[in-house]
Design an enzyme around this catalytic site. Structure first.
Site, PDB file in Angstrom:
ATOM      1  N   ALA A  37       0.698  -0.860   0.202  1.00  0.00           N
ATOM      2  CA  ALA A  37       0.307  -0.190  -0.545  1.00  0.00           C
ATOM      3  C   ALA A  37       0.883   1.379  -0.851  1.00  0.00           C
ATOM      4  CB  ALA A  37      -1.147  -0.215   1.263  1.00  0.00           C
ATOM      5  N   GLU A  38       0.446   1.888  -1.069  1.00  0.00           N
ATOM      6  CA  GLU A  38       1.055   3.423  -1.256  1.00  0.00           C
ATOM      7  C   GLU A  38       2.195   3.704   0.673  1.00  0.00           C
ATOM      8  OE1 GLU A  38      -2.939   5.170  -2.252  1.00  0.00           O
ATOM      9  OE2 GLU A  38      -1.939   2.426  -1.884  1.00  0.00           O
ATOM     10  N   PRO A  39       1.173   4.444   1.961  1.00  0.00           N
ATOM     11  CA  PRO A  39       1.361   4.679   3.092  1.00  0.00           C
ATOM     12  C   PRO A  39       3.051   4.317   2.756  1.00  0.00           C
ATOM     13  CG  PRO A  39      -0.547   4.201   3.261  1.00  0.00           C
ATOM     14  CD  PRO A  39      -0.158   3.867   1.960  1.00  0.00           C
ATOM     15  N   GLY A  40       3.355   3.179   2.612  1.00  0.00           N
ATOM     16  CA  GLY A  40       4.755   2.618   2.826  1.00  0.00           C
ATOM     17  C   GLY A  40       4.282   0.780   3.634  1.00  0.00           C
TER      18      GLY A  40
END
Length: 640
Positions: free
Chosen positions: A324-327
């Site tokens: 997922a893009e937040p890390g």
């Protein structure tokens, strides 16, 4: 002497914010969102009308779609301008932008995240190709959301004959962060947070701008009690610390605290119930059929969230790395107001570093939502009339993933379907068309993707389209669906009518599909496709595990049985993605490769996204005096 106690009340912290300040903040939905400080800032403004005319700079939308997060600050006079990556969860700010009450811009989430680092180094801005050909491109609006937003934050630059976008640095006067624990010196750790986000980069950006840093935490530690390796934001970057009450420091807006989100323990996955058989599960199942074995995948918010649940039900979680893009790397990415967190993640890194990985081509597949699509394959997920959803990480991800699957129902607003026994029936059609003449805003540019050879599918509950140089082509139709009545009559354009096939009937049955066997243990004959007219043989070894000598001989026989009757050699294209060749049979395998190449191929292109496999294949081919060229993708192999 250094100040040994930086702990203050929330009211004391926000008292230092001055009118006109640019405030940068962390937060991804409700993860890492400093609500205690936002609440105190709102309270100060409502009681004193100060501070005024603040600017907001945020990557993801810190909000719940209603009243929490940055929605608390949506007061006329308090905010003058806002630059954000995602807007759908801060609708009160979005309403102010739509009404021309604030200046507003929507820039790609990943670019804002990376911009914090550029600001922290006092560099003039960020250079990126992300956003070209979309509404962020200055030639298509430059990300401006309304008429009063006249300042150009993005401009086109040409370097060595190639176009780039330059995102201008924005000085940060106040940074508002969130962590778990602080000591009196202001050292901040994040052991109970579900994400690291951009806290360090934002703090450094504020310091480089001669600004002020406020950190919200849920607990305090004694001096020097936090181990150095646990400190995410050093105390020298933090000016004051606010101890938040529990109601303003939940782990996510949906979950007060789950240690499996922060990696403090792992929970059993087998107790997660399967999804009910509805349009959401049908779409998620079809998307899951595209999962690259051994590959890295991003799942977006909304419809794609269900792909993780299907992957677990189909025993595929060990075969792919979901991100997922937040890390987040690994585990099961969560949905709803838990979005951004993951159960049992294998790693949690900074958000800006995740986008470095994405922008660098690290994703084998991305599965993202689809609100509108048009004949050229353009997709809009960011703006609908005067409602600003925002692009989020969508533009970074779609422009750089090797393959894309857009997921969404065929129509919207009241759609009901009935599935079972391998068929689909439309019980009630949706009121709104999603396949339109022209999308309202270009969040994904189909023509650029087609020109680059990117593989793109558009998956709905009743059909599947594929992007071609000529536009969208209908390639699959669900059993029980009439193409003219249920598809073509409900589109504003006629797609390219290629020869379509039925969608797999297992998609429409209650029982598990057996995707693990389908993707990992496909019969060898299904992995070979011969195009006799073009003299081309396609071999799909994705996920194929070569353990025994008999498997090697089976491949040799399959090639021989298909090519010898032609009486001529062919060009072979071989996909080694996720292929595993045991060391004990490696010599036998590559001897077979040399044999069939000499007998049946006039040319062969081999490709895999695995750098190790490319190196291994190249070495073995070179040893056998064969062309050692192994490519990263089919597109690269055909181009070179």
């Amino acid at each position: 002497m250094p100040i040994r106690d930086k702990v203050v009340s929330a009211d004391e912290a926000v008292a230092i914010i001055r009118s006109g300040d640019m405030v940068a903040t962390s937060g991804f939905v409700g993860v890492g969102t400093p609500d205690a400080i936002f609440t105190a800032l709102e309270k100060r403004f409502l009681s004193s009308a100060e501070p005024r005319d603040l600017g907001l700079l945020f990557a993801a939308a810190p909000g719940d779609g209603k009243d929490r997060g940055l929605n608390r600050l949506a007061h006329r006079g308090l905010i003058r301008r806002a630059v954000g990556g995602h807007w759908s969860l801060v609708p009160k700010l979005g309403r102010m932008a739509a009404d021309n009450l604030i200046e507003a811009w929507n820039l790609p989430l990943g670019c804002i995240s990376q911009l914090f680092r550029e600001i922290s180094g006092r560099r003039p801005g960020l250079l990126s190709r992300v956003g070209l050909g979309t509404f962020v491109d200055p030639r298509q609006g430059g990300g401006k959301l309304n008429a009063i937003s006249t300042r150009d934050l993005v401009r086109v630059m040409e370097i060595d004959g190639q176009e780039w976008l330059f995102y201008q640095a924005i000085p940060v006067d106040v940074a508002i962060l969130r962590g778990t624990t602080a000591d009196p010196d202001g050292n901040i750790s994040m052991e109970r947070e579900a994400l690291v986000l951009d806290n360090l980069a934002i703090a450094m950006a504020a310091k480089a701008s001669k600004g002020f840093v406020i950190a919200q935490v849920e607990r305090l530690a004694a001096a020097d009690a936090i181990p150095a390796r646990q400190v995410v934001v050093p105390g020298s970057l933090v000016d004051c610390v606010v101890l938040a009450p529990p109601e303003h420091h939940v782990q996510t807006y949906q979950t007060a605290y789950n240690p499996a989100f922060s990696g403090q323990l792992r929970v059993p996955m087998d107790r997660i119930p399967p999804l009910p058989l509805d349009e959401r599960k049908i779409i998620a199942r079809r998307c899951a059929m595209e999962l690259p074995m051994g590959g890295v995948v991003n799942l977006g918010i909304g419809m794609p969230e269900a792909v993780a649940a299907v992957a677990r039900e189909e025993n595929l979680l060990e075969q792919v790395t979901l991100t997922a893009e937040p890390g987040i790397f690994g585990g099961i990415p969560q949905g709803g107001l838990d979005f951004g967190a993951a159960l049992n993640p294998s790693a949690i890194i900074a958000q800006n570093q995740q986008f470095d990985f994405y922008d660098g081509g690290g994703l084998d597949l991305a599965c993202l939502g689809m609100a509108q699509a048009d004949a050229l394959g353009n997709v809009n997920v960011s703006r609908f009339g005067d409602r600003f959803a925002g692009a989020g990480g969508f533009i970074n991800i779609t422009q750089n993933a090797r393959a894309l699957v857009f997921a969404g129902t065929f129509t919207a607003g009241g759609l009901r379907v009935e599935a079972g026994q391998g068929h689909l029936r439309i019980a009630q059609e949706g009121r709104c068309r999603k396949f339109v003449t022209a999308v309202e805003q270009v969040t994904f540019n189909g023509a650029l993707a087609a020109a680059a050879g990117q593989r793109v599918l558009y998956v709905t509950e009743r059909c599947v389209f594929q992007l071609t140089p000529a536009g969208l082509a209908l390639v699959e139709v669900a059993p029980g669906i009439d193409p003219e009545r249920d598809i073509l009559a409900l589109m504003d354009f006629r797609p390219v009518m290629a020869e379509f096939k039925p969608m797999n009937d297992r998609l429409f049955r209650t029982a598990a599909m057996g995707l693990d066997a389908m993707l990992l243990n496909r019969p060898l004959a299904e992995r070979f496709t011969l195009d006799a007219a073009r003299s081309m043989l396609f071999i799909d070894l994705t996920g194929y595990q070569v353990r025994r000598d008999e498997q090697v001989e089976a491949v040799r026989k399959q090639v021989r049985s298909m090519i010898e009757p032609l009486g001529r050699k062919v060009t072979a294209v071989i996909d080694y993605d996720g292929c595993v060749i045991d060391p004990g049979v490696a010599e036998t395998w590559f001897d077979m490769v040399r044999d069939v190449h000499g007998r049946y191929y006039d040319k062969a292109s081999r490709y895999t996204t695995s750098a190790f496999m490319r190196l291994k294949l190249g070495d073995e081919l070179r040893r056998r005096e064969m062309a050692p060229h192994v490519f990263e993708s089919a597109g690269r192999s055909s181009a070179e």
